[in-house]
Design a protein around this motif. Structure first.
Motif, mmCIF file in Angstrom:
data_model
loop_
_atom_site.group_PDB
_atom_site.id
_atom_site.type_symbol
_atom_site.label_atom_id
_atom_site.label_comp_id
_atom_site.label_asym_id
_atom_site.label_seq_id
_atom_site.Cartn_x
_atom_site.Cartn_y
_atom_site.Cartn_z
ATOM 1 N N TRP A 169 0.862 -1.182 0.000
ATOM 2 C CA TRP A 169 0.000 0.000 0.000
ATOM 3 C C TRP A 169 0.898 1.232 0.000
ATOM 4 O O TRP A 169 1.786 1.368 0.837
ATOM 5 N N ALA A 170 0.680 2.122 -0.967
ATOM 6 C CA ALA A 170 1.511 3.326 -1.053
ATOM 7 C C ALA A 170 0.621 4.529 -1.305
ATOM 8 O O ALA A 170 -0.288 4.480 -2.131
ATOM 9 N N ASP A 171 0.897 5.611 -0.601
ATOM 10 C CA ASP A 171 0.153 6.852 -0.812
ATOM 11 C C ASP A 171 0.718 7.568 -2.022
ATOM 12 O O ASP A 171 1.928 7.735 -2.142
ATOM 13 N N GLY A 172 -0.136 8.039 -2.902
ATOM 14 C CA GLY A 172 0.364 8.775 -4.040
ATOM 15 C C GLY A 172 -0.705 9.041 -5.073
ATOM 16 O O GLY A 172 -1.900 8.880 -4.819
ATOM 17 N N VAL A 173 -0.259 9.455 -6.253
ATOM 18 C CA VAL A 173 -1.163 9.745 -7.370
ATOM 19 C C VAL A 173 -0.592 9.093 -8.622
ATOM 20 O O VAL A 173 0.610 8.827 -8.729
ATOM 21 N N SER A 174 -1.462 8.858 -9.574
ATOM 22 C CA SER A 174 -1.006 8.257 -10.828
ATOM 23 C C SER A 174 -0.434 9.331 -11.747
ATOM 24 O O SER A 174 -0.729 10.531 -11.612
ATOM 25 N N LEU A 175 0.343 8.886 -12.715
ATOM 26 C CA LEU A 175 0.849 9.815 -13.723
ATOM 27 C C LEU A 175 -0.320 10.442 -14.473
ATOM 28 O O LEU A 175 -0.268 11.621 -14.837
ATOM 29 N N MET A 179 2.580 5.138 -10.759
ATOM 30 C CA MET A 179 2.258 5.899 -9.564
ATOM 31 C C MET A 179 3.468 6.623 -9.035
ATOM 32 O O MET A 179 4.578 6.087 -9.031
ATOM 33 N N ILE A 180 3.227 7.861 -8.606
ATOM 34 C CA ILE A 180 4.260 8.661 -7.957
ATOM 35 C C ILE A 180 3.802 8.903 -6.526
ATOM 36 O O ILE A 180 2.755 9.510 -6.283
ATOM 37 N N GLY A 181 4.559 8.403 -5.580
ATOM 38 C CA GLY A 181 4.166 8.476 -4.183
ATOM 39 C C GLY A 181 4.326 9.864 -3.587
ATOM 40 O O GLY A 181 5.031 10.726 -4.125
#
Length: 373
Positions: free
Chosen positions: A91-97, A153-155
């Motif tokens: 599980w990682a917090d972030g947003v997609s490209l 994904m970029i965290g």
């Protein structure tokens, strides 16, 4: 937080997303670093009784569980609990490209050097996967087949991850793609994917499309319908330049995009590692040191509302995605008329037609689990 039950050793704490075949929960359980947050993906009841999709689900879990790379979303566990198969993932917090590109459109676009770092990191992940050998030293010939902005994904801490190997092809798989079946998102298909003849250079092409879109803010192939998009791919003859769309793109990075996007595979980079090296050289020549801290600042500037899991309030879950809409089925009929794809009769009969062309999209619930915070 109210618990939703147990799946193996994992306590399900929040339902996050659902697709045509599966659902993902924010969960708590064992990880390599001790107990902590985990994304648990499991098949829905209407899919878990279909042996084809059970096997595809298991193929994905077994394949990715063997991959150990800092730029690939890790699978911790593949298991079965009371007849219910599940995959436990990082599980990682972030947003997609994709989210970054969309948010940056009205703000001058993403920084060129940040795009270069993101794409270089994903090229690094792909190069590892393409070269991967299992514990018996067998070369698996892995091809991701669904490299696209939603799967990058970029965290919040600036770490870049490649997600969703649900469409990946490998020699170890028990399920085999039907001849002529197209797998992948239409807007990110390489020309050879229309016939199912893929290799590592197919992923290089898709990554080139991601790089073009991240630099310009515009998808190269996407049209209003899948049929129109595929016809664009069939008519494609030469690689584009990103510079006319955005003058800030460095010529050396534009050259990377163009080389990655040759229709003929022999003219592309012959490996993802070769593409990575070209990007790294461009960054070096420009004396641009782009690390996780720099990417973290880009994400936080564009998404100031995003908070790490421990600080955030859980957002409402998103609605389930239907297996296929009437428009989807109409487009598939058009595709069949064009003789571009072949749909296995067993899948049509079970009403799971859309999964043939978008199994990765259905299983993108894994990406959604990582991105919705």
């Amino acid at each position: 937080m109210k618990e939703l039950g147990q799946c193996g050793p994992y306590t399900l704490r929040r339902w996050v997303a659902a697709g045509g075949m599966g659902e993902v929960f924010l969960s708590h359980g064992p990880t390599p670093r001790g107990p902590g947050p985990v994304a648990v993906k499991r098949l829905l009841p209407q899919a878990k009784d279909d042996p084809i999709f059970v096997q595809m689900f298991l193929d994905e879990g077994r394949l990715v569980k063997g991959l150990r790379h800092p730029n690939i979303c890790a699978v911790y566990d593949l298991g079965e609990d009371h007849g219910q198969y599940y995959i436990a993932m990082e599980w990682a917090d972030g947003v997609s490209l994709e989210q970054l590109i969309t948010r940056a459109r009205g703000r001058g676009g993403l920084p060129v050097e940040a795009v270069a770092r993101i794409i270089a990191d994903i090229a690094n992940a792909l190069d590892y996967a393409h070269r991967f050998r299992d514990e018996q030293d067998r070369f698996l010939a892995i091809v991701h087949r669904d490299v696209s902005p939603p799967n990058i994904m970029i965290g919040l801490r600036g770490r870049v991850k490649l997600l969703d190997f649900g469409l990946a092809k490998a020699r170890s798989q028990l399920t085999k793609t039907q001849p002529g079946t197209v797998k992948g998102k239409f807007g990110y298909l390489a020309p050879e994917q229309l016939t199912g003849d893929v290799d590592a250079r197919t992923d290089v092409f898709a990554l080139g499309l991601c790089m073009y879109e991240a630099m310009t803010g515009e998808a190269f192939f996407n049209q209003e319908t899948a049929a129109e998009t595929v016809m664009n791919i069939r008519a494609y003859t030469s690689p584009p330049s990103a510079i006319p769309k955005r003058r800030e793109v460095w010529p050396e990075l534009d050259a990377v995009i163009k080389r990655a996007l040759w229709p003929r595979r022999e003219l592309r980079f012959q490996s993802a590692g070769e593409m990575r090296n070209a990007i790294e050289q461009a960054l070096l020549d420009r004396r641009q040191r782009v690390d996780a801290k720099r990417l973290e600042s880009v994400v936080r500037e564009l998404f100031p509302e995003k908070k790490p899991l421990e600080d955030s309030v859980a957002p409402p879950p998103i609605a389930p995605t239907p297996i296929a809409s009437a428009k989807d089925l109409d487009e598939l009929e058009v595709m069949e008329e064009l003789e571009l794809i072949t749909l296995p009769k067993t899948l049509k009969k079970n009403g799971l037609v859309i999964a043939v062309i978008a199994f990765g999209a259905v299983l993108l619930i894994s990406a959604a689990a990582l991105l919705l915070l």
